[in-house]
Design a protein around this motif. Structure first.
Motif, PDB file in Angstrom:
ATOM      1  N   THR A   4     -14.949-128.814  49.540  1.00 44.41           N
ATOM      2  CA  THR A   4     -14.347-129.366  49.263  1.00 44.41           C
ATOM      3  C   THR A   4     -13.452-128.416  48.513  1.00 44.41           C
ATOM      4  N   ALA A   5     -12.318-128.820  48.288  1.00 44.05           N
ATOM      5  CA  ALA A   5     -10.652-128.637  47.910  1.00 44.05           C
ATOM      6  C   ALA A   5     -11.354-127.807  46.768  1.00 44.05           C
ATOM      7  N   SER A   6     -11.169-126.326  46.440  1.00 42.95           N
ATOM      8  CA  SER A   6     -11.321-125.399  45.383  1.00 42.95           C
ATOM      9  C   SER A   6      -9.618-125.442  44.068  1.00 42.95           C
ATOM     10  N   ASP A   7     -10.015-124.833  43.412  1.00 40.31           N
ATOM     11  CA  ASP A   7      -9.049-124.171  42.238  1.00 40.31           C
ATOM     12  C   ASP A   7      -9.127-122.771  42.415  1.00 40.31           C
ATOM     13  N   ARG A   8      -9.420-122.367  42.867  1.00 37.33           N
ATOM     14  CA  ARG A   8      -9.956-120.829  43.537  1.00 37.33           C
ATOM     15  C   ARG A   8      -9.032-120.450  45.105  1.00 37.33           C
ATOM     16  N   PHE A   9      -9.066-119.326  45.976  1.00 39.24           N
ATOM     17  CA  PHE A   9      -8.063-118.993  46.898  1.00 39.24           C
ATOM     18  C   PHE A   9      -7.820-117.583  46.418  1.00 39.24           C
ATOM     19  N   ARG A  10      -8.156-117.570  47.819  1.00 39.03           N
ATOM     20  CA  ARG A  10      -7.092-115.570  47.736  1.00 39.03           C
ATOM     21  C   ARG A  10      -6.660-116.192  49.382  1.00 39.03           C
ATOM     22  N   VAL A  11      -5.346-114.882  48.626  1.00 37.35           N
ATOM     23  CA  VAL A  11      -4.223-114.554  49.611  1.00 37.35           C
ATOM     24  C   VAL A  11      -5.232-113.634  50.737  1.00 37.35           C
ATOM     25  N   LEU A  12      -4.417-114.068  52.020  1.00 36.97           N
ATOM     26  CA  LEU A  12      -3.963-113.632  53.389  1.00 36.97           C
ATOM     27  C   LEU A  12      -3.783-113.335  54.262  1.00 36.97           C
ATOM     28  N   GLY A  13      -2.046-113.462  53.578  1.00 33.97           N
ATOM     29  CA  GLY A  13      -0.964-112.884  54.287  1.00 33.97           C
ATOM     30  C   GLY A  13       0.098-113.095  53.460  1.00 33.97           C
ATOM     31  N   ASN A  14       0.701-113.378  54.151  1.00 35.27           N
ATOM     32  CA  ASN A  14       2.721-113.273  53.341  1.00 35.27           C
ATOM     33  C   ASN A  14       3.399-115.194  54.171  1.00 35.27           C
ATOM     34  N   SER A  15       4.194-115.264  53.062  1.00 37.75           N
ATOM     35  CA  SER A  15       4.886-116.867  53.979  1.00 37.75           C
ATOM     36  C   SER A  15       6.274-116.547  52.988  1.00 37.75           C
ATOM     37  N   PRO A  16       7.194-117.380  53.682  1.00 38.98           N
ATOM     38  CA  PRO A  16       8.619-117.345  53.281  1.00 38.98           C
ATOM     39  C   PRO A  16       8.444-117.178  51.265  1.00 38.98           C
ATOM     40  N   THR A  17       7.407-118.379  51.164  1.00 39.61           N
ATOM     41  CA  THR A  17       7.582-119.116  49.782  1.00 39.61           C
ATOM     42  C   THR A  17       7.138-118.453  48.439  1.00 39.61           C
ATOM     43  N   LEU A  18       6.193-116.727  49.087  1.00 46.40           N
ATOM     44  CA  LEU A  18       5.224-116.192  48.233  1.00 46.40           C
ATOM     45  C   LEU A  18       5.951-114.738  48.766  1.00 46.40           C
ATOM     46  N   ALA A  19       6.694-114.488  49.413  1.00 45.12           N
ATOM     47  CA  ALA A  19       7.791-113.304  49.543  1.00 45.12           C
ATOM     48  C   ALA A  19       7.170-112.072  49.219  1.00 45.12           C
ATOM     49  N   LEU A  20       5.805-112.196  49.739  1.00 44.41           N
ATOM     50  CA  LEU A  20       4.721-110.611  49.195  1.00 44.41           C
ATOM     51  C   LEU A  20       5.812-109.446  49.780  1.00 44.41           C
ATOM     52  N   PRO A  21       6.182-108.439  49.147  1.00 43.62           N
ATOM     53  CA  PRO A  21       6.810-106.875  49.427  1.00 43.62           C
ATOM     54  C   PRO A  21       5.929-105.877  50.749  1.00 43.62           C
ATOM     55  N   THR A  22       4.817-106.116  50.947  1.00 49.21           N
ATOM     56  CA  THR A  22       4.246-105.617  51.829  1.00 49.21           C
ATOM     57  C   THR A  22       2.448-106.972  51.529  1.00 49.21           C
ATOM     58  N   PRO A  23       2.105-106.235  53.253  1.00 49.94           N
ATOM     59  CA  PRO A  23       0.919-107.201  53.013  1.00 49.94           C
ATOM     60  C   PRO A  23      -0.656-107.479  52.255  1.00 49.94           C
ATOM     61  N   PRO A  24      -0.635-107.955  52.027  1.00 49.97           N
ATOM     62  CA  PRO A  24      -1.799-108.112  50.954  1.00 49.97           C
ATOM     63  C   PRO A  24      -2.957-107.321  51.432  1.00 49.97           C
ATOM     64  N   PRO A  25      -3.067-107.131  50.645  1.00 42.36           N
ATOM     65  CA  PRO A  25      -4.868-105.548  51.023  1.00 42.36           C
ATOM     66  C   PRO A  25      -6.192-106.630  51.540  1.00 42.36           C
ATOM     67  N   ASP A  26      -6.876-106.071  52.029  1.00 43.94           N
ATOM     68  CA  ASP A  26      -8.524-106.454  52.114  1.00 43.94           C
ATOM     69  C   ASP A  26      -9.377-106.529  50.718  1.00 43.94           C
ATOM     70  N   GLY A  27      -9.559-107.241  50.519  1.00 42.35           N
ATOM     71  CA  GLY A  27     -10.821-107.391  49.486  1.00 42.35           C
ATOM     72  C   GLY A  27     -10.248-107.793  47.737  1.00 42.35           C
ATOM     73  N   ALA A  28      -8.301-107.988  47.530  1.00 44.29           N
ATOM     74  CA  ALA A  28      -7.996-108.140  46.464  1.00 44.29           C
ATOM     75  C   ALA A  28      -8.651-109.904  46.125  1.00 44.29           C
ATOM     76  N   GLY A  29      -8.108-109.864  45.014  1.00 46.72           N
ATOM     77  CA  GLY A  29      -8.174-111.632  44.329  1.00 46.72           C
ATOM     78  C   GLY A  29     -10.375-111.179  44.301  1.00 46.72           C
ATOM     79  N   PRO A  30     -10.438-112.811  43.885  1.00 52.28           N
ATOM     80  CA  PRO A  30     -10.138-114.002  44.506  1.00 52.28           C
ATOM     81  C   PRO A  30      -9.131-114.389  42.706  1.00 52.28           C
ATOM     82  N   PHE A  31      -8.080-115.693  42.798  1.00 52.23           N
ATOM     83  CA  PHE A  31      -7.694-116.018  42.347  1.00 52.23           C
ATOM     84  C   PHE A  31      -7.905-117.464  41.850  1.00 52.23           C
ATOM     85  N   PHE A  32      -7.350-118.223  40.780  1.00 49.66           N
ATOM     86  CA  PHE A  32      -7.963-119.138  40.519  1.00 49.66           C
ATOM     87  C   PHE A  32      -6.724-120.112  39.475  1.00 49.66           C
TER      88      PHE A  32
END
Length: 191
Positions: free
Chosen positions: A50-78
């Motif tokens: 099911t859809a969850s309120d927990r998530f991982r950041v896998l990469g970048n997008s124009p709406t997120l605009a990270l300065p560098t790609p996210p490293p493996d192992g960060a998060g998860p977030f909620f």
């Protein structure tokens, strides 16, 4: 547990819609984590799809605009709902009381988790026109008058009376403040 921010909004939103909209806004840069996979590392038994309120950041997008790609192992977030975000707080003049808040947090507290959460909060604050409550002071003490250097944007100091009468404070800022704070070398989210 890692840092948590509350996005303060002037109107109430249905929680499920707010979460679905945020995940859609970030697109393929994030992926929901199944409820049985709380660590987000694939160790769950896979029975929940099911859809969850927990998530991982896998990469970048124009709406997120990270300065560098996210490293493996960060998060998860909620996500979580903050039904009365200003309860018990003394708001300074000029800071409107929020009608509703959307909590976004990290399960870990490494510097990269603070940075990614800051960018997630900035993206949503801009999209929703929200203020960001940093769940504490940005100077890390909660007691002293010091705070982060004053970059552009607006930063408010909110106060809560502690049970012992000593008082605690935290910070609420706008998207322009958060964008500048993310570039500061001392960047870290509140408590």
């Amino acid at each position: 547990m890692g840092p948590v921010v509350s996005l303060w909004l002037g109107t109430r939103l249905p929680y499920e819609r707010a979460v679905a909209d945020a995940l859609a806004w970030w697109g393929p840069a994030v992926a929901a984590v199944a409820d049985d996979d709380r660590k987000g590392d694939g160790s769950g038994d896979g029975t929940s799809n099911t859809a969850s309120d927990r998530f991982r950041v896998l990469g970048n997008s124009p709406t997120l605009a990270l300065p560098t790609p996210p490293p493996d192992g960060a998060g998860p977030f909620f996500f979580a709902e903050d039904e009365d975000p200003a309860v018990g707080l003394i708001l300074p003049p000029g800071l409107p009381a929020p009608a509703w808040g959307l909590l976004v947090g990290a399960h870990c507290s490494a510097p990269v988790d603070h940075l990614l959460l800051g960018h997630l909060a900035l993206s949503l604050a801009r999209r929703l026109g929200a203020l960001v409550e940093f769940d504490g002071p940005l100077d890390g003490t909660g007691r002293g008058p010091a705070g982060p250097p004053p970059p552009p944007g607006v930063l408010y100091r909110v106060v809560e009376a502690a049970d012992d009468g000593g008082g605690w404070y935290g910070h609420v800022g706008d998207a322009a403040f958060l964008a500048a704070w993310l570039r500061h070398p001392a960047f870290r989210l509140g408590a």
